[in-house]
Design a protein around this motif. Structure first.
Motif, PDB file in Angstrom:
ATOM      1  N   PRO A  39       0.826  -1.208   0.000  1.00  0.00           N
ATOM      2  CA  PRO A  39       0.000   0.000   0.000  1.00  0.00           C
ATOM      3  C   PRO A  39       0.861   1.260   0.000  1.00  0.00           C
ATOM      4  O   PRO A  39       2.000   1.251   0.475  1.00  0.00           O
ATOM      5  N   PRO A  40       0.326   2.356  -0.552  1.00  0.00           N
ATOM      6  CA  PRO A  40       1.084   3.614  -0.534  1.00  0.00           C
ATOM      7  C   PRO A  40       1.252   4.119   0.886  1.00  0.00           C
ATOM      8  O   PRO A  40       0.516   3.743   1.795  1.00  0.00           O
ATOM      9  N   SER A  41       2.230   4.987   1.079  1.00  0.00           N
ATOM     10  CA  SER A  41       2.538   5.499   2.419  1.00  0.00           C
ATOM     11  C   SER A  41       1.404   6.341   2.989  1.00  0.00           C
ATOM     12  O   SER A  41       1.264   6.452   4.206  1.00  0.00           O
ATOM     13  N   LEU A  42       0.616   6.935   2.136  1.00  0.00           N
ATOM     14  CA  LEU A  42      -0.548   7.698   2.578  1.00  0.00           C
ATOM     15  C   LEU A  42      -1.550   7.793   1.441  1.00  0.00           C
ATOM     16  O   LEU A  42      -1.190   7.697   0.263  1.00  0.00           O
ATOM     17  N   VAL A  43      -2.815   7.966   1.810  1.00  0.00           N
ATOM     18  CA  VAL A  43      -3.879   8.236   0.854  1.00  0.00           C
ATOM     19  C   VAL A  43      -4.751   9.336   1.442  1.00  0.00           C
ATOM     20  O   VAL A  43      -5.091   9.284   2.630  1.00  0.00           O
ATOM     21  N   ALA A  44      -5.106  10.310   0.635  1.00  0.00           N
ATOM     22  CA  ALA A  44      -5.983  11.392   1.084  1.00  0.00           C
ATOM     23  C   ALA A  44      -7.278  11.350   0.281  1.00  0.00           C
ATOM     24  O   ALA A  44      -7.256  11.291  -0.951  1.00  0.00           O
ATOM     25  N   VAL A  45      -8.403  11.357   0.990  1.00  0.00           N
ATOM     26  CA  VAL A  45      -9.729  11.390   0.373  1.00  0.00           C
ATOM     27  C   VAL A  45     -10.379  12.712   0.767  1.00  0.00           C
ATOM     28  O   VAL A  45     -10.574  12.977   1.952  1.00  0.00           O
ATOM     29  N   THR A  46     -10.699  13.540  -0.213  1.00  0.00           N
ATOM     30  CA  THR A  46     -11.273  14.856   0.056  1.00  0.00           C
ATOM     31  C   THR A  46     -12.619  14.972  -0.639  1.00  0.00           C
ATOM     32  O   THR A  46     -12.715  14.777  -1.857  1.00  0.00           O
ATOM     33  N   ALA A  47     -13.660  15.268   0.130  1.00  0.00           N
ATOM     34  CA  ALA A  47     -15.017  15.330  -0.409  1.00  0.00           C
ATOM     35  C   ALA A  47     -15.611  16.725  -0.210  1.00  0.00           C
ATOM     36  O   ALA A  47     -15.496  17.299   0.875  1.00  0.00           O
ATOM     37  N   GLN A  48     -16.224  17.229  -1.247  1.00  0.00           N
ATOM     38  CA  GLN A  48     -16.892  18.532  -1.202  1.00  0.00           C
ATOM     39  C   GLN A  48     -18.395  18.307  -1.286  1.00  0.00           C
ATOM     40  O   GLN A  48     -18.899  17.736  -2.250  1.00  0.00           O
ATOM     41  N   SER A  49     -19.112  18.735  -0.268  1.00  0.00           N
ATOM     42  CA  SER A  49     -20.555  18.523  -0.236  1.00  0.00           C
ATOM     43  C   SER A  49     -21.274  19.478  -1.183  1.00  0.00           C
ATOM     44  O   SER A  49     -20.713  20.480  -1.639  1.00  0.00           O
ATOM     45  N   ILE A  50     -22.530  19.153  -1.473  1.00  0.00           N
ATOM     46  CA  ILE A  50     -23.364  20.025  -2.301  1.00  0.00           C
ATOM     47  C   ILE A  50     -23.771  21.227  -1.453  1.00  0.00           C
ATOM     48  O   ILE A  50     -24.561  21.094  -0.514  1.00  0.00           O
ATOM     49  N   GLY A  51     -23.217  22.369  -1.764  1.00  0.00           N
ATOM     50  CA  GLY A  51     -23.469  23.552  -0.941  1.00  0.00           C
ATOM     51  C   GLY A  51     -24.935  23.925  -0.870  1.00  0.00           C
ATOM     52  O   GLY A  51     -25.409  24.421   0.153  1.00  0.00           O
ATOM     53  N   ALA A  52     -25.673  23.699  -1.963  1.00  0.00           N
ATOM     54  CA  ALA A  52     -27.074  24.099  -2.013  1.00  0.00           C
ATOM     55  C   ALA A  52     -28.004  23.086  -1.367  1.00  0.00           C
ATOM     56  O   ALA A  52     -29.218  23.311  -1.310  1.00  0.00           O
ATOM     57  N   SER A  53     -27.469  21.970  -0.880  1.00  0.00           N
ATOM     58  CA  SER A  53     -28.323  20.991  -0.204  1.00  0.00           C
ATOM     59  C   SER A  53     -28.667  21.478   1.200  1.00  0.00           C
ATOM     60  O   SER A  53     -27.807  21.997   1.908  1.00  0.00           O
ATOM     61  N   PRO A  54     -29.911  21.308   1.634  1.00  0.00           N
ATOM     62  CA  PRO A  54     -30.266  21.723   2.993  1.00  0.00           C
ATOM     63  C   PRO A  54     -29.627  20.857   4.077  1.00  0.00           C
ATOM     64  O   PRO A  54     -29.623  21.233   5.240  1.00  0.00           O
ATOM     65  N   VAL A  55     -29.086  19.705   3.700  1.00  0.00           N
ATOM     66  CA  VAL A  55     -28.424  18.807   4.659  1.00  0.00           C
ATOM     67  C   VAL A  55     -27.082  18.379   4.079  1.00  0.00           C
ATOM     68  O   VAL A  55     -26.999  18.015   2.905  1.00  0.00           O
ATOM     69  N   THR A  56     -26.031  18.430   4.884  1.00  0.00           N
ATOM     70  CA  THR A  56     -24.733  17.897   4.466  1.00  0.00           C
ATOM     71  C   THR A  56     -24.152  16.952   5.512  1.00  0.00           C
ATOM     72  O   THR A  56     -23.214  16.213   5.218  1.00  0.00           O
ATOM     73  N   TYR A  57     -24.719  16.970   6.724  1.00  0.00           N
ATOM     74  CA  TYR A  57     -24.168  16.157   7.808  1.00  0.00           C
ATOM     75  C   TYR A  57     -25.313  15.598   8.644  1.00  0.00           C
ATOM     76  O   TYR A  57     -26.263  16.316   8.967  1.00  0.00           O
ATOM     77  N   LEU A  58     -25.225  14.315   8.988  1.00  0.00           N
ATOM     78  CA  LEU A  58     -26.237  13.678   9.813  1.00  0.00           C
ATOM     79  C   LEU A  58     -25.688  13.415  11.207  1.00  0.00           C
ATOM     80  O   LEU A  58     -24.567  12.925  11.348  1.00  0.00           O
ATOM     81  N   PRO A  59     -26.453  13.712  12.252  1.00  0.00           N
ATOM     82  CA  PRO A  59     -25.987  13.465  13.618  1.00  0.00           C
ATOM     83  C   PRO A  59     -25.854  11.977  13.899  1.00  0.00           C
ATOM     84  O   PRO A  59     -26.486  11.141  13.241  1.00  0.00           O
ATOM     85  N   ALA A  60     -25.018  11.649  14.882  1.00  0.00           N
ATOM     86  CA  ALA A  60     -24.804  10.245  15.237  1.00  0.00           C
ATOM     87  C   ALA A  60     -26.096   9.597  15.722  1.00  0.00           C
ATOM     88  O   ALA A  60     -26.344   8.421  15.451  1.00  0.00           O
ATOM     89  N   ASP A  61     -26.935  10.363  16.430  1.00  0.00           N
ATOM     90  CA  ASP A  61     -28.237   9.866  16.873  1.00  0.00           C
ATOM     91  C   ASP A  61     -29.181   9.918  15.680  1.00  0.00           C
ATOM     92  O   ASP A  61     -29.617  10.991  15.258  1.00  0.00           O
ATOM     93  N   THR A  62     -29.511   8.760  15.142  1.00  0.00           N
ATOM     94  CA  THR A  62     -30.282   8.717  13.896  1.00  0.00           C
ATOM     95  C   THR A  62     -31.714   9.202  14.045  1.00  0.00           C
ATOM     96  O   THR A  62     -32.398   9.407  13.040  1.00  0.00           O
ATOM     97  N   THR A  63     -32.196   9.392  15.270  1.00  0.00           N
ATOM     98  CA  THR A  63     -33.563   9.879  15.456  1.00  0.00           C
ATOM     99  C   THR A  63     -33.634  11.403  15.442  1.00  0.00           C
ATOM    100  O   THR A  63     -34.724  11.966  15.442  1.00  0.00           O
ATOM    101  N   LYS A  64     -32.478  12.065  15.460  1.00  0.00           N
ATOM    102  CA  LYS A  64     -32.449  13.521  15.532  1.00  0.00           C
ATOM    103  C   LYS A  64     -32.577  14.153  14.150  1.00  0.00           C
ATOM    104  O   LYS A  64     -32.151  13.589  13.139  1.00  0.00           O
ATOM    105  N   ALA A  65     -33.144  15.347  14.142  1.00  0.00           N
ATOM    106  CA  ALA A  65     -33.268  16.093  12.897  1.00  0.00           C
ATOM    107  C   ALA A  65     -31.888  16.510  12.397  1.00  0.00           C
ATOM    108  O   ALA A  65     -30.952  16.669  13.182  1.00  0.00           O
ATOM    109  N   PRO A  66     -31.729  16.697  11.077  1.00  0.00           N
ATOM    110  CA  PRO A  66     -30.456  17.187  10.552  1.00  0.00           C
ATOM    111  C   PRO A  66     -30.093  18.545  11.157  1.00  0.00           C
ATOM    112  O   PRO A  66     -30.967  19.309  11.558  1.00  0.00           O
ATOM    113  N   ILE A  67     -28.820  18.825  11.211  1.00  0.00           N
ATOM    114  CA  ILE A  67     -28.335  20.070  11.805  1.00  0.00           C
ATOM    115  C   ILE A  67     -28.581  21.226  10.837  1.00  0.00           C
ATOM    116  O   ILE A  67     -28.320  21.135   9.635  1.00  0.00           O
ATOM    117  N   LEU A  68     -29.108  22.336  11.374  1.00  0.00           N
ATOM    118  CA  LEU A  68     -29.437  23.495  10.549  1.00  0.00           C
ATOM    119  C   LEU A  68     -28.218  24.064   9.835  1.00  0.00           C
ATOM    120  O   LEU A  68     -27.140  24.193  10.417  1.00  0.00           O
TER     121      LEU A  68
END
Length: 357
Positions: free
Chosen positions: A290-319
């Motif tokens: 394997p290579p000495s390092l691998v970098a994975v970089t992700a850019q979310s959809i800025g116009a989406s109302p949600v980009t991150y989900l809380p660990a507690d799956t019953t909670k609403a998405p973060i504003l």
């Protein structure tokens, strides 16, 4: 822009933390993977054939389709979708992997809908959120007959949406849908500075002496600056770079060595499952040399109302305030030696996001 940094070691840190990175960040529009040249890993990544679907239909029709793929008891949806805004308005919606529908609409649309929602806390943004609930979460709204009727009225006034979506059962998409392969580019840069990775350098300050925290943060900042430049194909990381210091000043991470790097980029509606397949590939114990390092970089959809989900799956998405300039980017650096592996995750969070506190 505030940056959150999380680190882990394998074996040691629960693997769930590494595997939850993609799952909790479902709406991605660009993904870059950077690594020192490695033919085996490059071949494994290029064998991946990610795609998504596009269709044009009313939101009501799409939700009727999506309902058959939602497990309300298990808080899981086999359909993940994003409805982009038209050029004439800023209204958007998304359906996340838990089956939560989130609307972000202007005041006029909010009044047409007649649904209870929560206004965004930033004065310059007049959007309002409405969420269907699961398991009685008081932060959300039930999606029942009243909500369905309101969306039908909205559909009558607005017309169809050009929806992007993923569905697990690809044999039965929305009628009239077109499959879209993710746009992919591959780039090689020769004779560039490549950071030398050591496990101790990737361990977070919480597990080090306090007097080493500042140095660790500086090293982490330098590492992710290099990752960003590598994603862009910047000549600044070249060993032969002789840029005028009055134009640009850059110092590569130390220690480092000179070698060749590969960058693979995908663009489109990128699923969490695809990003997880990348993480699985780079962390696979079966990856030879394997290579000495691998970098994975992700850019979310800025116009989406949600980009991150809380660990507690019953909670609403973060504003957050959606928009083309609303940034949320995360970058994962993974490195390993003969006995252990380490990872460091940096998240860049935009200014109108409640994750900032």
């Amino acid at each position: 822009m505030p940056t959150l940094i999380t680190t882990g070691r394998l074996p040691g840190t629960p693997t769930d933390k590494l595997h939850s990175i993609a799952r909790s960040r479902p709406f991605t529009q660009q993904d870059d993977v950077v690594f020192p040249f490695n033919a085996v890993l490059e071949s494994a990544l290029l064998e991946l054939k990610p795609s998504y679907w596009r269709c044009e239909c009313t939101l009501s029709d799409f939700l009727d389709f999506a309902k058959t793929h939602v497990d309300e008891t298990g808080l899981a949806s086999k359909v993940v979708a994003y409805g982009p805004a038209k050029t004439t308005d800023d209204d958007v919606w998304c359906l996340d992997p838990r089956g939560f529908l989130t609307l972000a609409v202007c005041k006029e649309t909010y009044e047409i809908l007649g649904l209870v929602g929560k206004p965004l806390p930033w004065k310059e943004h007049k959007a309002t959120y409405a969420r269907p609930t699961k398991n009685g979460d008081e932060a959300c709204l039930n999606y029942g007959a009243k909500e369905a009727d309101a969306i039908r009225r909205w559909d009558s006034a607005r017309g169809p949406w050009k929806t992007w979506y993923h569905v697990d059962d690809e044999s039965h998409p929305v009628p009239g849908s077109k499959r879209q392969e993710l746009a992919r580019t591959l780039r090689t840069q020769e004779n560039v500075h490549i950071p030398d990775m050591h496990g101790d350098s990737m361990i977070s300050p919480s597990s080090r002496e306090n007097d080493g925290a500042d140095e660790w943060e500086e090293n982490a900042s330098t590492l992710f600056e290099w990752v960003g430049m590598a994603c862009l194909g910047s000549p600044r990381i070249s060993a032969g770079d002789r840029c005028d210091p009055y134009i640009s000043v850059y110092t590569p991470p130390a220690p480092s060595h000179v070698g060749n790097i590969t960058t693979i980029r995908w663009r489109g509606l990128i699923s969490s499952a695809f990003i997880q397949s990348i993480i699985d590939a780079i962390s696979s114990p079966n990856l030879q040399s394997p290579p000495s390092l691998v970098a994975v970089t992700a850019q979310s959809i800025g116009a989406s109302p949600v980009t991150y989900l809380p660990a507690d799956t019953t909670k609403a998405p973060i504003l957050r305030a959606p928009g083309p300039e609303a940034d949320y980017t995360w970058s994962l650096v993974y490195a390993k030696d003969d006995t252990s592996a380490w990872w460091t995750l940096a998240e860049s969070i935009g200014g109108r996001d409640r994750r900032r506190g």
